[in-house]
Design a protein around this motif. Structure first.
Motif, PDB file in Angstrom:
ATOM      1  N   PRO A 253     -21.313  -7.554  21.537  1.00  0.00           N
ATOM      2  CA  PRO A 253     -19.893  -6.922  20.669  1.00  0.00           C
ATOM      3  C   PRO A 253     -18.463  -6.969  20.944  1.00  0.00           C
ATOM      4  O   PRO A 253     -18.497  -7.254  21.947  1.00  0.00           O
ATOM      5  CB  PRO A 253     -20.449  -5.872  21.279  1.00  0.00           C
ATOM      6  CG  PRO A 253     -21.043  -5.376  22.326  1.00  0.00           C
ATOM      7  CD  PRO A 253     -21.824  -6.606  22.391  1.00  0.00           C
ATOM      8  N   ILE A 254     -17.424  -7.269  20.225  1.00  0.00           N
ATOM      9  CA  ILE A 254     -16.278  -7.178  20.602  1.00  0.00           C
ATOM     10  C   ILE A 254     -15.457  -5.859  19.842  1.00  0.00           C
ATOM     11  O   ILE A 254     -15.522  -5.634  18.659  1.00  0.00           O
ATOM     12  CB  ILE A 254     -15.136  -8.468  20.425  1.00  0.00           C
ATOM     13  CG1 ILE A 254     -15.771  -9.750  20.292  1.00  0.00           C
ATOM     14  CG2 ILE A 254     -13.642  -8.081  19.837  1.00  0.00           C
ATOM     15  CD1 ILE A 254     -16.849 -10.109  19.516  1.00  0.00           C
ATOM     16  N   CYS A 255     -14.976  -4.807  20.385  1.00  0.00           N
ATOM     17  CA  CYS A 255     -14.728  -3.286  20.153  1.00  0.00           C
ATOM     18  C   CYS A 255     -13.411  -3.460  20.432  1.00  0.00           C
ATOM     19  O   CYS A 255     -12.593  -3.675  20.857  1.00  0.00           O
ATOM     20  CB  CYS A 255     -15.580  -2.560  21.964  1.00  0.00           C
ATOM     21  SG  CYS A 255     -17.077  -2.875  22.188  1.00  0.00           S
ATOM     22  N   VAL A 256     -13.581  -2.763  19.812  1.00  0.00           N
ATOM     23  CA  VAL A 256     -12.068  -2.420  18.584  1.00  0.00           C
ATOM     24  C   VAL A 256     -11.584  -0.763  19.222  1.00  0.00           C
ATOM     25  O   VAL A 256     -12.320  -0.249  18.649  1.00  0.00           O
ATOM     26  CB  VAL A 256     -11.408  -3.108  17.257  1.00  0.00           C
ATOM     27  CG1 VAL A 256      -9.681  -2.500  17.387  1.00  0.00           C
ATOM     28  CG2 VAL A 256     -11.464  -4.343  17.028  1.00  0.00           C
ATOM     29  N   VAL A 257     -10.603  -0.655  20.212  1.00  0.00           N
ATOM     30  CA  VAL A 257      -9.824   0.565  19.735  1.00  0.00           C
ATOM     31  C   VAL A 257      -8.926   0.916  19.726  1.00  0.00           C
ATOM     32  O   VAL A 257      -8.166   0.232  19.514  1.00  0.00           O
ATOM     33  CB  VAL A 257     -11.481   1.286  21.363  1.00  0.00           C
ATOM     34  CG1 VAL A 257     -12.370   1.120  21.101  1.00  0.00           C
ATOM     35  CG2 VAL A 257     -10.839   0.847  22.214  1.00  0.00           C
ATOM     36  N   SER A 258      -8.652   2.433  20.527  1.00  0.00           N
ATOM     37  CA  SER A 258      -6.772   2.726  20.070  1.00  0.00           C
ATOM     38  C   SER A 258      -6.851   2.974  20.809  1.00  0.00           C
ATOM     39  O   SER A 258      -5.570   3.867  20.959  1.00  0.00           O
ATOM     40  CB  SER A 258      -6.794   3.682  19.548  1.00  0.00           C
ATOM     41  OG  SER A 258      -7.632   4.884  18.526  1.00  0.00           O
ATOM     42  N   SER A 259      -6.849   3.525  22.162  1.00  0.00           N
ATOM     43  CA  SER A 259      -6.460   4.214  23.456  1.00  0.00           C
ATOM     44  C   SER A 259      -7.416   3.353  25.077  1.00  0.00           C
ATOM     45  O   SER A 259      -8.701   3.206  24.799  1.00  0.00           O
ATOM     46  CB  SER A 259      -6.399   4.820  23.247  1.00  0.00           C
ATOM     47  OG  SER A 259      -8.037   5.977  23.540  1.00  0.00           O
ATOM     48  N   PRO A 260      -6.546   3.671  25.989  1.00  0.00           N
ATOM     49  CA  PRO A 260      -7.496   3.225  26.912  1.00  0.00           C
ATOM     50  C   PRO A 260      -8.456   4.008  27.649  1.00  0.00           C
ATOM     51  O   PRO A 260      -9.257   3.512  28.194  1.00  0.00           O
ATOM     52  CB  PRO A 260      -6.531   3.836  28.060  1.00  0.00           C
ATOM     53  CG  PRO A 260      -4.848   3.113  27.808  1.00  0.00           C
ATOM     54  CD  PRO A 260      -5.494   4.195  26.174  1.00  0.00           C
ATOM     55  N   GLU A 261      -8.589   5.606  27.029  1.00  0.00           N
ATOM     56  CA  GLU A 261     -10.109   6.150  27.241  1.00  0.00           C
ATOM     57  C   GLU A 261     -11.035   5.680  26.188  1.00  0.00           C
ATOM     58  O   GLU A 261     -11.988   5.359  27.099  1.00  0.00           O
ATOM     59  CB  GLU A 261      -9.391   6.943  27.068  1.00  0.00           C
ATOM     60  CG  GLU A 261      -9.236   8.134  27.610  1.00  0.00           C
ATOM     61  CD  GLU A 261      -6.722   7.812  27.707  1.00  0.00           C
ATOM     62  OE1 GLU A 261      -5.969   8.124  28.151  1.00  0.00           O
ATOM     63  OE2 GLU A 261      -7.098   7.289  26.221  1.00  0.00           O
ATOM     64  N   LYS A 262     -10.606   4.978  25.176  1.00  0.00           N
ATOM     65  CA  LYS A 262     -11.971   4.832  24.578  1.00  0.00           C
ATOM     66  C   LYS A 262     -12.313   3.471  24.802  1.00  0.00           C
ATOM     67  O   LYS A 262     -13.487   2.959  24.584  1.00  0.00           O
ATOM     68  CB  LYS A 262     -11.423   4.749  23.072  1.00  0.00           C
ATOM     69  CG  LYS A 262     -10.940   6.476  22.376  1.00  0.00           C
ATOM     70  CD  LYS A 262     -10.684   5.991  20.656  1.00  0.00           C
ATOM     71  CE  LYS A 262     -10.094   7.448  20.251  1.00  0.00           C
ATOM     72  NZ  LYS A 262      -9.889   7.305  18.902  1.00  0.00           N
TER      73      LYS A 262
END
Length: 453
Positions: A253-262
């Motif tokens: 998986p190449i995971c796209v998120v919107s914050s360091p926590e995520k």
């Protein structure tokens, strides 16, 4: 299926007949939206609509039980994005669904009411079954998937998602799971995973089944070992299950998120390739009308840095308008973009040269058929896929829970206690739970996320 006690205290076994003899209440508490309030947000932008104003908790009459149906005492439920859509009356109020369903038959007319009991997940105990139900007995602990079908047409008998009368329970039908009692079709029921609490067991249903069909099933992308899978919103309610399914299936998986926590949540799930798109400043649209292909290329280069020079085989799409152009561009030649939603907008734009000349495929995927939902639930029951529950609210605060999901203030899933008086109840297999406790609690760090755009 044998009846089981809800206490797990070791007291004498309670039989199905005992449960069937329990008196049913005339009314129960349920989360509703109201037909006379569908214009309350008129002129207000989608992002600014406040579910806390439209979601109500009220006493409603117990519906009549029909053939092939079951009444379930709901111990816990959860909030999905269709709960958000119901609560803000977008893309359109759900009462049109109920009116159309109500015209189908006298029994379906029960659903056409001035209030809509919403919610498409539950974990609970069967109270009553209607004529023609043989497998499920009163007292059985169950979870429910949200596919409601009639199966009177031949179209649905190869894949029930193709039934012309296919609906999502609690969104396109009434008597949903955010309530003390729910009305479901018996072919929505599945065994409750024994090592999970009520609220944990209620959280995977819709999103795990949706991700399974979209990513694993031959009806979706047909993921195989070694595939590179780009997952948008990889720590969210849907993406967190896609991430787990990719890892469990031998994909990357190449995971796209919107914050360091995520991003950290994804790494805790076992993902190594993570992109924080806010930190890296990706802006796929120059303005409201024009996308920026240079950003697609920059994004594709970043993916190849993380994959050793390879493009992605599969894109797990659900944001829609905001990301779809980039998704089509970064997919490898012959690859697949599989989409199940459009949380950022339904009108998708992409450069078709990158689709047709590279023989890519766009596959639409919607929830899951009973077999796919059953297989997805089986993985949870075996401890291969874990709940991604991050926070739990009481039934009375469902409006706030829905607001959290709308504003992206959550990680994973947000649960709701219905009849369960507190968290942590309903666990039967303590040995299996002990082996997976860290994974079960992976999302339960207690942090509140800042609002994101």
């Amino acid at each position: 299926m044998a009846a089981s006690t809800a206490s797990g205290s070791g007291s004498p076994a309670v039989t199905a007949a005992d449960f069937a003899a329990l008196p049913l209440p005339e009314s129960y508490r349920a989360v509703t939206v109201r037909k006379d309030e569908t214009e309350m947000f008129a002129g207000i932008p989608t992002r600014e609509r406040d579910s806390r104003k439209s979601v109500h908790v009220e006493q409603v009459p117990l519906p009549e039980l029909g053939p092939g149906e079951a009444l379930v005492a709901v111990m816990a439920s959860s909030v999905n994005y269709n709960t958000v859509w119901s609560s803000i009356f977008e893309p359109l109020p759900t009462f049109g669904f109920l009116e159309r369903y109500g015209r189908m038959s006298p029994l379906a007319a029960r659903h056409d009411l001035p209030y809509h009991i919403i919610g498409s997940d539950l974990a609970g105990v069967v109270l009553r079954t209607g004529p023609g139900v043989n497998r499920w007995k009163p007292g059985t602990e169950v979870v429910a998937h949200c596919l409601s079908v009639e199966l009177e047409s031949a179209d649905g008998h190869n894949d029930t998602m193709l039934d012309p009368e296919q609906r999502i329970w609690g969104f396109e039908t009434n008597f949903g799971g955010l309530a003390e009692i729910a009305l479901v079709k018996a072919n929505q029921l599945m065994p409750k995973p024994a090592h999970l609490s009520w609220e944990e067991a209620a959280s995977p249903g819709l999103v795990n089944s949706t991700a399974y069909r979209q990513l694993v099933s031959r009806n979706g992308a047909g993921m195989k070992q070694g595939d590179n899978v780009l997952i948008w919103g990889a720590s969210g309610g849907l993406g967190s299950y896609a991430t787990q399914l990719a890892l469990a299936g031998g994909a990357n998986p190449i995971c796209v998120v919107s914050s360091p926590e995520k991003a950290e949540i994804c790494r805790r799930m076992g993902a190594e390739a993570v992109i924080d798109r806010n930190a890296e400043g990706y802006r796929f649209w120059k303005d409201e009308h024009s996308q920026d292909p240079r950003e697609w290329k920059r994004f594709g280069s970043r993916i190849r840095e993380l994959t050793g020079g390879e493009d992605v085989d599969i894109v797990f799409e659900h944001p829609g308008r905001e990301t779809f152009g980039a998704s089509v561009y970064v997919t490898r030649k012959g690859g697949t973009i599989v989409t199940c939603a459009s949380t950022s907008g339904y009108i998708h734009e992409y450069d078709n040269r990158y689709l047709w000349m590279s023989l890519k495929r766009i596959v639409g995927s919607h929830f899951a058929n009973y077999r796919e939902a059953w297989e997805a639930n089986r993985l949870v029951a075996k401890g291969r896929i874990h709940p991604t529950l991050s926070k739990v609210y009481p039934l009375a605060e469902t409006g706030q829970a829905t607001y959290d999901v709308h504003r992206n203030l959550h990680q994973g899933k947000v649960g709701v206690l219905c009849l369960a008086p507190e968290e942590g109840l309903g666990v039967r297999d303590h040995e299996l739970r002990a082996r997976h406790l860290d994974a079960i609690n992976r999302f339960r760090d207690g942090r509140t996320l800042p609002e994101s755009g």
